[in-house]
Design a protein around this motif. Structure first.
Motif, PDB file in Angstrom:
ATOM      1  N   ASN A 159       0.821  -1.216   0.000  1.00  0.00           N
ATOM      2  CA  ASN A 159       0.000   0.000   0.000  1.00  0.00           C
ATOM      3  C   ASN A 159       0.859   1.271   0.000  1.00  0.00           C
ATOM      4  OD1 ASN A 159       1.014   0.101   2.582  1.00  0.00           O
ATOM      5  ND2 ASN A 159      -0.974  -0.046   3.606  1.00  0.00           N
ATOM      6  N   LYS A 160       2.196   1.072  -0.160  1.00  0.00           N
ATOM      7  CA  LYS A 160       3.188   2.156  -0.257  1.00  0.00           C
ATOM      8  C   LYS A 160       3.485   2.850   1.070  1.00  0.00           C
ATOM      9  CE  LYS A 160       3.270   1.444  -4.679  1.00  0.00           C
ATOM     10  NZ  LYS A 160       4.073   0.319  -5.092  1.00  0.00           N
ATOM     11  N   ARG A 161       2.886   2.374   2.166  1.00  0.00           N
ATOM     12  CA  ARG A 161       3.141   2.980   3.468  1.00  0.00           C
ATOM     13  C   ARG A 161       4.326   2.291   4.139  1.00  0.00           C
ATOM     14  NH1 ARG A 161      -1.412   6.071   5.000  1.00  0.00           N
ATOM     15  NH2 ARG A 161      -0.770   6.030   7.180  1.00  0.00           N
ATOM     16  N   LYS A 162       5.001   3.025   5.029  1.00  0.00           N
ATOM     17  CA  LYS A 162       6.152   2.484   5.758  1.00  0.00           C
ATOM     18  C   LYS A 162       5.702   1.909   7.101  1.00  0.00           C
ATOM     19  CE  LYS A 162       9.630   5.744   4.056  1.00  0.00           C
ATOM     20  NZ  LYS A 162      10.592   6.789   4.482  1.00  0.00           N
ATOM     21  N   TYR A 163       6.242   0.740   7.420  1.00  0.00           N
ATOM     22  CA  TYR A 163       5.926   0.067   8.669  1.00  0.00           C
ATOM     23  C   TYR A 163       7.217  -0.386   9.350  1.00  0.00           C
ATOM     24  CZ  TYR A 163       1.191  -0.277   6.799  1.00  0.00           C
ATOM     25  OH  TYR A 163      -0.034   0.023   6.289  1.00  0.00           O
ATOM     26  N   LYS A 164       7.110  -0.557  10.654  1.00  0.00           N
ATOM     27  CA  LYS A 164       8.229  -1.106  11.427  1.00  0.00           C
ATOM     28  C   LYS A 164       7.765  -2.435  12.015  1.00  0.00           C
ATOM     29  CE  LYS A 164      11.389   0.162  15.152  1.00  0.00           C
ATOM     30  NZ  LYS A 164      11.744   1.232  16.101  1.00  0.00           N
ATOM     31  N   MET A 165       8.584  -3.471  11.802  1.00  0.00           N
ATOM     32  CA  MET A 165       8.270  -4.770  12.381  1.00  0.00           C
ATOM     33  C   MET A 165       8.408  -4.684  13.894  1.00  0.00           C
ATOM     34  SD  MET A 165       7.602  -7.985  12.467  1.00  0.00           S
ATOM     35  CE  MET A 165       7.653  -8.533  10.780  1.00  0.00           C
ATOM     36  N   ILE A 166       7.347  -5.062  14.608  1.00  0.00           N
ATOM     37  CA  ILE A 166       7.385  -5.020  16.067  1.00  0.00           C
ATOM     38  C   ILE A 166       7.667  -6.422  16.622  1.00  0.00           C
ATOM     39  CG2 ILE A 166       6.117  -4.437  18.190  1.00  0.00           C
ATOM     40  CD1 ILE A 166       6.825  -2.005  16.411  1.00  0.00           C
ATOM     41  N   LYS A 167       6.755  -7.364  16.354  1.00  0.00           N
ATOM     42  CA  LYS A 167       6.974  -8.721  16.885  1.00  0.00           C
ATOM     43  C   LYS A 167       6.055  -9.723  16.202  1.00  0.00           C
ATOM     44  CE  LYS A 167       3.708  -8.007  20.688  1.00  0.00           C
ATOM     45  NZ  LYS A 167       3.508  -7.904  22.115  1.00  0.00           N
ATOM     46  N   LYS A 168       6.440 -10.966  16.326  1.00  0.00           N
ATOM     47  CA  LYS A 168       5.624 -12.073  15.824  1.00  0.00           C
ATOM     48  C   LYS A 168       4.605 -12.452  16.890  1.00  0.00           C
ATOM     49  CE  LYS A 168       6.004 -16.751  13.921  1.00  0.00           C
ATOM     50  NZ  LYS A 168       4.893 -17.403  14.596  1.00  0.00           N
ATOM     51  N   LEU A 169       3.364 -12.579  16.476  1.00  0.00           N
ATOM     52  CA  LEU A 169       2.327 -13.086  17.373  1.00  0.00           C
ATOM     53  C   LEU A 169       2.129 -14.566  17.043  1.00  0.00           C
ATOM     54  CD1 LEU A 169      -0.065 -10.005  17.165  1.00  0.00           C
ATOM     55  CD2 LEU A 169       1.646 -10.510  18.910  1.00  0.00           C
ATOM     56  N   ARG A 170       1.012 -15.135  17.430  1.00  0.00           N
ATOM     57  CA  ARG A 170       0.818 -16.563  17.193  1.00  0.00           C
ATOM     58  C   ARG A 170       0.826 -16.899  15.704  1.00  0.00           C
ATOM     59  NH1 ARG A 170      -3.244 -20.567  17.314  1.00  0.00           N
ATOM     60  NH2 ARG A 170      -4.898 -19.036  17.204  1.00  0.00           N
ATOM     61  N   LYS A 171      -0.012 -16.200  14.926  1.00  0.00           N
ATOM     62  CA  LYS A 171      -0.097 -16.484  13.497  1.00  0.00           C
ATOM     63  C   LYS A 171       0.285 -15.297  12.627  1.00  0.00           C
ATOM     64  CE  LYS A 171      -3.537 -20.168  13.359  1.00  0.00           C
ATOM     65  NZ  LYS A 171      -4.817 -20.612  12.797  1.00  0.00           N
ATOM     66  N   ARG A 172       0.233 -14.122  13.164  1.00  0.00           N
ATOM     67  CA  ARG A 172       0.498 -12.910  12.388  1.00  0.00           C
ATOM     68  C   ARG A 172       1.643 -12.116  12.980  1.00  0.00           C
ATOM     69  NH1 ARG A 172      -5.036 -10.829   9.744  1.00  0.00           N
ATOM     70  NH2 ARG A 172      -5.966 -12.857   9.407  1.00  0.00           N
ATOM     71  N   TYR A 173       1.950 -11.013  12.292  1.00  0.00           N
ATOM     72  CA  TYR A 173       3.044 -10.159  12.728  1.00  0.00           C
ATOM     73  C   TYR A 173       2.514  -8.760  13.019  1.00  0.00           C
ATOM     74  CZ  TYR A 173       6.316 -13.785  11.367  1.00  0.00           C
ATOM     75  OH  TYR A 173       7.017 -14.963  11.294  1.00  0.00           O
ATOM     76  N   GLU A 174       2.887  -8.239  14.168  1.00  0.00           N
ATOM     77  CA  GLU A 174       2.461  -6.902  14.572  1.00  0.00           C
ATOM     78  C   GLU A 174       3.473  -5.888  14.035  1.00  0.00           C
ATOM     79  OE1 GLU A 174       0.563  -5.628  18.613  1.00  0.00           O
ATOM     80  OE2 GLU A 174       2.751  -5.457  18.787  1.00  0.00           O
ATOM     81  N   CYS A 175       2.958  -4.925  13.284  1.00  0.00           N
ATOM     82  CA  CYS A 175       3.817  -3.896  12.691  1.00  0.00           C
ATOM     83  C   CYS A 175       3.196  -2.525  12.951  1.00  0.00           C
ATOM     84  CB  CYS A 175       3.953  -4.118  11.181  1.00  0.00           C
ATOM     85  SG  CYS A 175       4.619  -5.735  10.753  1.00  0.00           S
ATOM     86  N   MET A 176       4.054  -1.510  13.057  1.00  0.00           N
ATOM     87  CA  MET A 176       3.573  -0.164  13.322  1.00  0.00           C
ATOM     88  C   MET A 176       3.679   0.696  12.071  1.00  0.00           C
ATOM     89  SD  MET A 176       4.775   2.584  16.213  1.00  0.00           S
ATOM     90  CE  MET A 176       6.420   2.767  15.542  1.00  0.00           C
ATOM     91  N   ASP A 177       2.569   1.355  11.724  1.00  0.00           N
ATOM     92  CA  ASP A 177       2.570   2.325  10.638  1.00  0.00           C
ATOM     93  C   ASP A 177       3.360   3.538  11.128  1.00  0.00           C
ATOM     94  OD1 ASP A 177       1.852   4.624   9.079  1.00  0.00           O
ATOM     95  OD2 ASP A 177       0.080   3.569   8.360  1.00  0.00           O
ATOM     96  N   LEU A 178       4.428   3.879  10.441  1.00  0.00           N
ATOM     97  CA  LEU A 178       5.317   4.932  10.932  1.00  0.00           C
ATOM     98  C   LEU A 178       4.696   6.319  10.876  1.00  0.00           C
ATOM     99  CD1 LEU A 178       8.811   3.790   9.630  1.00  0.00           C
ATOM    100  CD2 LEU A 178       7.827   3.547  11.902  1.00  0.00           C
ATOM    101  N   SER A 179       3.722   6.545  10.004  1.00  0.00           N
ATOM    102  CA  SER A 179       3.123   7.885   9.944  1.00  0.00           C
ATOM    103  C   SER A 179       2.027   8.068  10.984  1.00  0.00           C
ATOM    104  CB  SER A 179       2.589   8.186   8.537  1.00  0.00           C
ATOM    105  OG  SER A 179       1.605   7.246   8.178  1.00  0.00           O
ATOM    106  N   SER A 180       1.212   7.045  11.216  1.00  0.00           N
ATOM    107  CA  SER A 180       0.099   7.184  12.168  1.00  0.00           C
ATOM    108  C   SER A 180       0.421   6.626  13.552  1.00  0.00           C
ATOM    109  CB  SER A 180      -1.140   6.465  11.625  1.00  0.00           C
ATOM    110  OG  SER A 180      -0.932   5.065  11.652  1.00  0.00           O
ATOM    111  N   LYS A 181       1.496   5.826  13.644  1.00  0.00           N
ATOM    112  CA  LYS A 181       1.905   5.133  14.884  1.00  0.00           C
ATOM    113  C   LYS A 181       0.894   4.075  15.322  1.00  0.00           C
ATOM    114  CE  LYS A 181       5.499   7.810  15.154  1.00  0.00           C
ATOM    115  NZ  LYS A 181       6.616   7.409  14.317  1.00  0.00           N
ATOM    116  N   LYS A 182      -0.037   3.722  14.438  1.00  0.00           N
ATOM    117  CA  LYS A 182      -1.018   2.672  14.743  1.00  0.00           C
ATOM    118  C   LYS A 182      -0.403   1.303  14.461  1.00  0.00           C
ATOM    119  CE  LYS A 182      -5.271   5.227  13.839  1.00  0.00           C
ATOM    120  NZ  LYS A 182      -6.474   5.322  13.003  1.00  0.00           N
ATOM    121  N   LEU A 183      -0.874   0.304  15.219  1.00  0.00           N
ATOM    122  CA  LEU A 183      -0.397  -1.062  15.030  1.00  0.00           C
ATOM    123  C   LEU A 183      -1.320  -1.829  14.088  1.00  0.00           C
ATOM    124  CD1 LEU A 183       0.595  -1.941  18.705  1.00  0.00           C
ATOM    125  CD2 LEU A 183       2.112  -1.320  16.817  1.00  0.00           C
ATOM    126  N   TYR A 184      -0.723  -2.630  13.224  1.00  0.00           N
ATOM    127  CA  TYR A 184      -1.469  -3.439  12.268  1.00  0.00           C
ATOM    128  C   TYR A 184      -0.937  -4.865  12.288  1.00  0.00           C
ATOM    129  CZ  TYR A 184      -3.336   0.891  10.386  1.00  0.00           C
ATOM    130  OH  TYR A 184      -3.984   2.097  10.243  1.00  0.00           O
TER     131      TYR A 184
END
Length: 198
Positions: A159-184
């Protein structure tokens, strides 16, 4: 219609031709779409159109083609009011997939996961991460995936947005959108467009 036969494994052409030769379906190739590999639609005038992304490798193209043809036969046999990926479609898809789940068409690396996926197919092969990754190994470009990243790495997603890898969860990966600081949450097989070194 002939253009689709150039996109699938040669050993599957006769089978697919037999499925659709007497059906009135228009097939169109589309540029890569981020949200889907293919599409099935019936226009108001009754015209049936199946579109498939032209950049899919031969194995994913074939599975997508059978997926969309299954929509056609499901509607033809059960009517337009069925759920798009309901039991009628699942049973039709399984029936149409079964004859091609073999070593003449698919390599072992894909076959073992495709057999498992076919038992209870979902709306997208991407929801079966093992199958999706096995299929992606045959892509022309060597993609990098979210599961390849280390904690703290920064990447650009599709989607052309920048994210930072935070951590692996059970099945997915938690990443932070660097512009909004929201977790996805990302699927492990989400494609990373670019790794950004800062």
């Amino acid at each position: 219609m002939e253009q689709i036969f150039d996109k699938i494994p040669k050993s599957s052409v006769e089978y697919v031709r037999g499925l659709i030769s007497s059906e009135n379906i228009i097939f169109k190739l589309k540029k890569s779409r981020r949200t889907k590999h293919g599409d099935f639609s019936i226009k108001k005038n009754g015209l049936v159109i199946i579109t498939i992304n032209e950049d899919l490798n031969a194995y994913r193209f074939l599975i997508t083609l059978i997926h969309e043809i299954s929509h056609y036969f499901s509607v033809k046999n059960y009517g337009v009011h069925i759920k798009p990926h309901g039991i009628e479609w699942k049973n039709t898809f399984k029936k149409l997939l079964l004859p091609i789940i073999n070593n003449d068409i698919f390599p072992d690396q894909i076959l073992k996961f495709l057999s498992n996926y076919a038992k209870n197919p979902k709306a997208s092969t991407d929801s079966h991460s093992d199958l999706s990754l096995a299929l992606n190994n045959y892509n022309i470009n060597n993609s990098k995936y979210v599961f390849n990243l280390n904690n703290g790495e920064i990447f650009r997603a599709s989607n052309k947005r920048k994210y930072k890898m935070i951590k692996k969860l059970r099945k997915r990966y938690e990443c932070m959108d660097l512009s909004s600081k929201k977790l996805y949450l990302f699927n492990p097989n989400a494609v990373v467009e670019e790794i950004i070194y800062e």
